[in-house]
Every structure is written in structure tokens, then in C-alpha cells.
Design a protein around this motif. Structure first.
Motif, PDB file in Angstrom:
ATOM      1  N   ASN A  77     -10.403  53.828  22.466  1.00  0.00           N
ATOM      2  CA  ASN A  77      -9.040  54.019  22.966  1.00  0.00           C
ATOM      3  C   ASN A  77      -8.153  52.816  22.696  1.00  0.00           C
ATOM      4  O   ASN A  77      -6.944  52.961  22.533  1.00  0.00           O
ATOM      5  N   LEU A  78      -8.774  51.628  22.669  1.00  0.00           N
ATOM      6  CA  LEU A  78      -8.015  50.399  22.434  1.00  0.00           C
ATOM      7  C   LEU A  78      -7.898  50.065  20.948  1.00  0.00           C
ATOM      8  O   LEU A  78      -7.334  49.033  20.588  1.00  0.00           O
ATOM      9  N   GLY A  79      -8.444  50.916  20.107  1.00  0.00           N
ATOM     10  CA  GLY A  79      -8.359  50.681  18.667  1.00  0.00           C
ATOM     11  C   GLY A  79      -9.291  49.589  18.182  1.00  0.00           C
ATOM     12  O   GLY A  79      -9.068  49.033  17.101  1.00  0.00           O
ATOM     13  N   LEU A  80     -10.312  49.271  18.958  1.00  0.00           N
ATOM     14  CA  LEU A  80     -11.277  48.232  18.581  1.00  0.00           C
ATOM     15  C   LEU A  80     -12.431  48.901  17.827  1.00  0.00           C
ATOM     16  O   LEU A  80     -13.543  49.053  18.335  1.00  0.00           O
ATOM     17  N   THR A  81     -12.144  49.301  16.604  1.00  0.00           N
ATOM     18  CA  THR A  81     -13.061  50.141  15.840  1.00  0.00           C
ATOM     19  C   THR A  81     -14.424  49.486  15.625  1.00  0.00           C
ATOM     20  O   THR A  81     -15.464  50.136  15.797  1.00  0.00           O
ATOM     21  N   GLU A  82     -14.432  48.220  15.257  1.00  0.00           N
ATOM     22  CA  GLU A  82     -15.707  47.548  14.988  1.00  0.00           C
ATOM     23  C   GLU A  82     -16.547  47.466  16.264  1.00  0.00           C
ATOM     24  O   GLU A  82     -17.754  47.727  16.235  1.00  0.00           O
ATOM     25  N   ALA A  83     -15.911  47.111  17.366  1.00  0.00           N
ATOM     26  CA  ALA A  83     -16.626  47.054  18.648  1.00  0.00           C
ATOM     27  C   ALA A  83     -17.116  48.444  19.029  1.00  0.00           C
ATOM     28  O   ALA A  83     -18.256  48.607  19.484  1.00  0.00           O
ATOM     29  N   ALA A  84     -16.285  49.455  18.837  1.00  0.00           N
ATOM     30  CA  ALA A  84     -16.675  50.829  19.170  1.00  0.00           C
ATOM     31  C   ALA A  84     -17.887  51.255  18.349  1.00  0.00           C
ATOM     32  O   ALA A  84     -18.808  51.886  18.868  1.00  0.00           O
ATOM     33  N   ASN A  85     -17.896  50.881  17.068  1.00  0.00           N
ATOM     34  CA  ASN A  85     -19.028  51.238  16.214  1.00  0.00           C
ATOM     35  C   ASN A  85     -20.318  50.557  16.674  1.00  0.00           C
ATOM     36  O   ASN A  85     -21.385  51.178  16.687  1.00  0.00           O
ATOM     37  N   LEU A  86     -20.225  49.294  17.053  1.00  0.00           N
ATOM     38  CA  LEU A  86     -21.411  48.586  17.546  1.00  0.00           C
ATOM     39  C   LEU A  86     -21.896  49.175  18.868  1.00  0.00           C
ATOM     40  O   LEU A  86     -23.100  49.342  19.090  1.00  0.00           O
ATOM     41  N   LEU A  87     -20.948  49.506  19.744  1.00  0.00           N
ATOM     42  CA  LEU A  87     -21.323  50.104  21.025  1.00  0.00           C
ATOM     43  C   LEU A  87     -21.952  51.484  20.811  1.00  0.00           C
ATOM     44  O   LEU A  87     -22.904  51.858  21.501  1.00  0.00           O
ATOM     45  N   GLN A  88     -21.436  52.229  19.837  1.00  0.00           N
ATOM     46  CA  GLN A  88     -22.023  53.538  19.510  1.00  0.00           C
ATOM     47  C   GLN A  88     -23.450  53.367  18.994  1.00  0.00           C
ATOM     48  O   GLN A  88     -24.345  54.154  19.335  1.00  0.00           O
ATOM     49  N   GLN A  89     -23.660  52.341  18.189  1.00  0.00           N
ATOM     50  CA  GLN A  89     -24.996  52.064  17.658  1.00  0.00           C
ATOM     51  C   GLN A  89     -25.975  51.792  18.812  1.00  0.00           C
ATOM     52  O   GLN A  89     -27.084  52.333  18.845  1.00  0.00           O
ATOM     53  N   THR A  90     -25.541  50.975  19.765  1.00  0.00           N
ATOM     54  CA  THR A  90     -26.384  50.679  20.924  1.00  0.00           C
ATOM     55  C   THR A  90     -26.585  51.935  21.766  1.00  0.00           C
ATOM     56  O   THR A  90     -27.697  52.213  22.243  1.00  0.00           O
ATOM     57  N   LEU A  91     -25.526  52.715  21.945  1.00  0.00           N
ATOM     58  CA  LEU A  91     -25.632  53.970  22.695  1.00  0.00           C
ATOM     59  C   LEU A  91     -26.658  54.902  22.054  1.00  0.00           C
ATOM     60  O   LEU A  91     -27.493  55.501  22.746  1.00  0.00           O
ATOM     61  N   ASP A  92     -26.624  54.996  20.736  1.00  0.00           N
ATOM     62  CA  ASP A  92     -27.606  55.834  20.021  1.00  0.00           C
ATOM     63  C   ASP A  92     -29.028  55.349  20.278  1.00  0.00           C
ATOM     64  O   ASP A  92     -29.954  56.153  20.441  1.00  0.00           O
ATOM     65  N   GLU A  93     -29.210  54.022  20.307  1.00  0.00           N
ATOM     66  CA  GLU A  93     -30.538  53.462  20.583  1.00  0.00           C
ATOM     67  C   GLU A  93     -30.999  53.810  21.997  1.00  0.00           C
ATOM     68  O   GLU A  93     -32.185  54.085  22.222  1.00  0.00           O
TER      69      GLU A  93
END
Ligand SMILES: [Fe+2]
Length: 122
Positions: A77-93
Motif C-alpha cells: 500500500n505504501l509503494g515499498l515494492t522491494e520490501a513487499a517482495n521480501l515480506l512476501q518471500q518470508t510469508l511464503d516460507e
């Protein structure tokens, strides 16, 4: 990565941290960990203990899924794409860890626990 330094983190500590008494410790996670320690100190068969440890571990994974999912969405939502991608990676784990624990529980651990309870209680 998101442009926050140590001072800005202190100045803008999160709403949740302020609501929870300015602590950055997750009280829910602390509770689940204490619950796990209590379970592991209890007197039960090794088979039931295994099932209880899996169940407690899944509670931890579910809390992590909730936290990382929320943080990922905020980052998006904040447009922090790189952070969102890393958080998604951790979420997937975290989802993967939960699925592995479910697989262990339903494939063998729960059946052994049930058999352990039966043999010890009769
Ligand atoms: Fe995890």
C-alpha cells in the motif's frame, strides 16, 4: 531499505507498539511460547508430546503468517515494492513451514499420539 534510520524508528514507533505499552515484543508470541514451554514440561507420553509440539509450532507459524501478511500488505500500500517482495518471500516460507507441520501431523504424528494415549490410559 524504506528510508528509516534509528532515530525515525524511535520517533515514530508503531501504533501497535504504543497500544501494547511501548513494547516491541509481541505479547501474543510470548504467550504462545510460554504455552509451549508449559506443554513441554507436562507429563505425557512422547507420542502425545510430539503432537503437542507440532500444534504449538503451528500456532507460532500462524502468528507469523498474520504478522508478515499484514506487513506485506502495508508495504504494498505504501509503494515499498522491494520490501513487499521480501515480506512476501518470508510469508511464503511461513506458509510452507505450516504445511510441512500439517503434513507431519496428519501423516503419522497424530495417529501415534492417539495410539500412545490409548496404551497409557488402559
Ligand atoms: Fe516460522
Amino acid at each position: 531499505m524504506i528510508g528509516a534510520d534509528e532515530d525515525s524508528v524511535k520517533d515514530h514507533s508503531g501504533l501497535l507498539s504504543r497500544l501494547m505499552g511501548s513494547s516491541t515484543t509481541c505479547q501474543a508470541m510470548e504467550g504462545v511460547i510460554k504455552e509451549g514451554a508449559k506443554v513441554m514440561a507436562a507429563d505425557m507420553s512422547p507420542e502425545v508430546m510430539d503432537a503437542a509440539i507440532v500444534a504449538g509450532s503451528q500456532k507460532i507459524e500462524h502468528l507469523e503468517i498474520a504478522g508478515y501478511g499484514t506487513a506485506r500488505t502495508y508495504a504494498e500500500n505504501l509503494g515499498l515494492t522491494e520490501a513487499a517482495n521480501l515480506l512476501q518471500q518470508t510469508l511464503d516460507e511461513e506458509y510452507q513451514a505450516d504445511q510441512i507441520l500439517t503434513g507431519l501431523a496428519v501423516s503419522v504424528i497424530n495417529e501415534r499420539a492417539e495410539a500412545g494415549v490409548s496404551s497409557n490410559s488402559y
